[in-house]
Design a protein around this motif. Structure first.
Motif, PDB file in Angstrom:
ATOM      1  N   ALA A 133      24.548  27.282  40.259  1.00  0.00           N
ATOM      2  CA  ALA A 133      24.995  27.260  41.658  1.00  0.00           C
ATOM      3  C   ALA A 133      25.250  28.674  42.153  1.00  0.00           C
ATOM      4  CB  ALA A 133      26.244  26.403  41.798  1.00  0.00           C
ATOM      5  N   ALA A 134      25.852  29.506  41.304  1.00  0.00           N
ATOM      6  CA  ALA A 134      26.161  30.880  41.703  1.00  0.00           C
ATOM      7  C   ALA A 134      24.885  31.648  42.043  1.00  0.00           C
ATOM      8  CB  ALA A 134      26.918  31.592  40.582  1.00  0.00           C
ATOM      9  N   ALA A 135      23.802  31.402  41.290  1.00  0.00           N
ATOM     10  CA  ALA A 135      22.544  32.082  41.574  1.00  0.00           C
ATOM     11  C   ALA A 135      22.047  31.728  42.965  1.00  0.00           C
ATOM     12  CB  ALA A 135      21.494  31.693  40.519  1.00  0.00           C
ATOM     13  N   GLU A 136      22.201  30.460  43.361  1.00  0.00           N
ATOM     14  CA  GLU A 136      21.781  30.023  44.687  1.00  0.00           C
ATOM     15  C   GLU A 136      22.690  30.621  45.769  1.00  0.00           C
ATOM     16  OE1 GLU A 136      18.993  28.032  45.491  1.00  0.00           O
ATOM     17  OE2 GLU A 136      18.639  28.739  43.431  1.00  0.00           O
ATOM     18  N   ILE A 137      23.974  30.715  45.470  1.00  0.00           N
ATOM     19  CA  ILE A 137      24.921  31.308  46.436  1.00  0.00           C
ATOM     20  C   ILE A 137      24.565  32.775  46.654  1.00  0.00           C
ATOM     21  CG2 ILE A 137      27.324  31.935  46.849  1.00  0.00           C
ATOM     22  CD1 ILE A 137      28.098  29.463  45.137  1.00  0.00           C
ATOM     23  N   VAL A 138      24.353  33.501  45.567  1.00  0.00           N
ATOM     24  CA  VAL A 138      24.016  34.928  45.662  1.00  0.00           C
ATOM     25  C   VAL A 138      22.694  35.107  46.393  1.00  0.00           C
ATOM     26  CG1 VAL A 138      23.382  36.969  44.308  1.00  0.00           C
ATOM     27  CG2 VAL A 138      25.356  35.580  43.626  1.00  0.00           C
ATOM     28  N   ARG A 139      21.725  34.237  46.102  1.00  0.00           N
ATOM     29  CA  ARG A 139      20.427  34.322  46.783  1.00  0.00           C
ATOM     30  C   ARG A 139      20.589  34.162  48.294  1.00  0.00           C
ATOM     31  NH1 ARG A 139      17.225  31.097  49.040  1.00  0.00           N
ATOM     32  NH2 ARG A 139      18.424  29.259  48.410  1.00  0.00           N
ATOM     33  N   SER A 140      21.461  33.218  48.692  1.00  0.00           N
ATOM     34  CA  SER A 140      21.667  32.996  50.127  1.00  0.00           C
ATOM     35  C   SER A 140      22.361  34.189  50.797  1.00  0.00           C
ATOM     36  CB  SER A 140      22.501  31.728  50.349  1.00  0.00           C
ATOM     37  OG  SER A 140      23.863  31.948  50.032  1.00  0.00           O
TER      38      SER A 140
END
Length: 342
Positions: free
Chosen positions: A332-339
């Motif tokens: 989830a953190a990877a997706e948050i950082v990507r956004s």
């Protein structure tokens, strides 16, 4: 510390890989309680032959205990895991993400655990353990703690341990019961947390999804009204976050409302409220329990959710701007950082 790690990555990369491997073994055993070698090998994607050497080393160091029932971690192993966790997060690259998400959303704390809790039962348990540790750390004496339901919150409840400050507390459901498995309902989570913590609890025996007429009728009942007022005394709330459309299906939201949510770009659901990408509330379910204004007045709001598919939903709730702590996983953190960086 990061400078030293960078040097080690260049000069001693095998050392860091060995540390990550042994940390992973100890973590899996800690979460499992007792586990056999074959089961552990499958869980971490290793062979029994390779695992045997690592387990023998950890046993010699006094970090593991092995008997006929399987492997379990020793007290020395638990202490070592606590001490090494910040270092391992740097090795996994999670510390940098924690700081980025914390600063970008103005949070007090962000905790990221390795893995993807949607696909790994171990990561799901570790997410629950991390959430339980945060609750134990932040809870105050004589506090009313409101909790929501869901599979992640059930894991938090399962991993919770008693502290002296929690024994004077009350655990309560943040809202009425969701029409799903009893073990995942907020009432069950609140009761389990209270029992694990040696605390007290009160329950709210009303359906979560009500039409307006039923809602108005229920809140007129003296007993229900008294419990609702007690719940609204909560100064801490611990809650999950879900994908808007997934939660709409689970809550059996009518087709007309579901279509409206899709048109308006609903991404997330929390507390019965649906949020768009900017954190704006699009829709509120007529539910008995905490209102959004109650959440806004809380001393501590702890959001716990993980899995790659939850990334956008978590961002939407964080943009609403009333979270204090986020506990999530690497996926989830990877997706948050990507956004945040795209």
């Amino acid at each position: 510390m990061r400078d030293i790690l960078d040097i080690q990555k260049q000069l001693l990369p095998d050392l860091l890989e060995t540390m990550k491997k042994r940390y992973t073994i100890l973590q899996h055993i800690l979460i499992s309680g007792v586990v056999g070698r074959r089961t552990l090998a499958v869980s971490i994607g290793s062979t029994e032959r390779v695992l045997r050497g690592e387990v023998d080393f950890l046993k010699e160091q006094g970090l593991l205990q092995i008997d006929a029932s399987g492997m379990r971690i020793t007290d020395a192993g638990r202490v070592l895991l606590e001490k090494i966790e910040p270092l391992v997060k740097d090795v996994f690259g999670l510390t940098e993400w924690e700081e980025l998400i914390r600063d970008r959303f103005g949070l007090k704390q962000v905790v990221i655990v390795p893995g993807d809790s949607e696909v790994s039962p171990h990561a799901k348990k570790e997410l629950g353990r991390a959430g339980a540790l945060v609750v134990r750390k932040l809870v105050k004496e004589d506090e009313v703690i409101a909790v929501t339901g869901g599979s992640t919150m059930a894991q938090v409840a399962d991993q919770l341990n008693a502290t002296a400050s929690m024994k004077s507390c009350w655990f309560v459901p943040a809202r009425g019961g969701l029409g799903e498995s009893v073990e995942l309902q907020a009432n069950t989570v609140a009761a389990t947390m209270a029992k694990k913590a040696g605390a007290r609890y009160r329950l709210l025996h009303v359906p979560d999804h009500l039409n307006e007429e039923a809602y108005q009728s229920l809140i007129q009942d003296d007993h229900i009204a008294e419990i609702i007022q007690f719940i609204r005394r909560a100064r801490m709330v611990v809650h999950g976050m879900g994908d808007a459309m997934v939660m709409a299906r689970r809550r059996k939201v009518d087709p007309e409302t579901t279509s409206s949510l899709q048109r308006e770009g609903a991404l997330a659901e929390a507390f019965g409220y649906y949020f768009d990408r900017s954190g704006r509330i699009l829709h509120k379910m007529p539910t008995v329990g905490l209102r959004i204004e109650d959440i806004h007045e809380m001393d501590t709001v702890i959001g716990i959710a993980g899995g790659k598919s939850k990334g956008e939903a978590i961002v939407a709730v964080l943009r609403h701007g009333h979270e204090d702590v986020l506990v999530t996983d690497e996926a989830a953190a990877a997706e948050i950082v990507r956004s945040l960086t795209s």
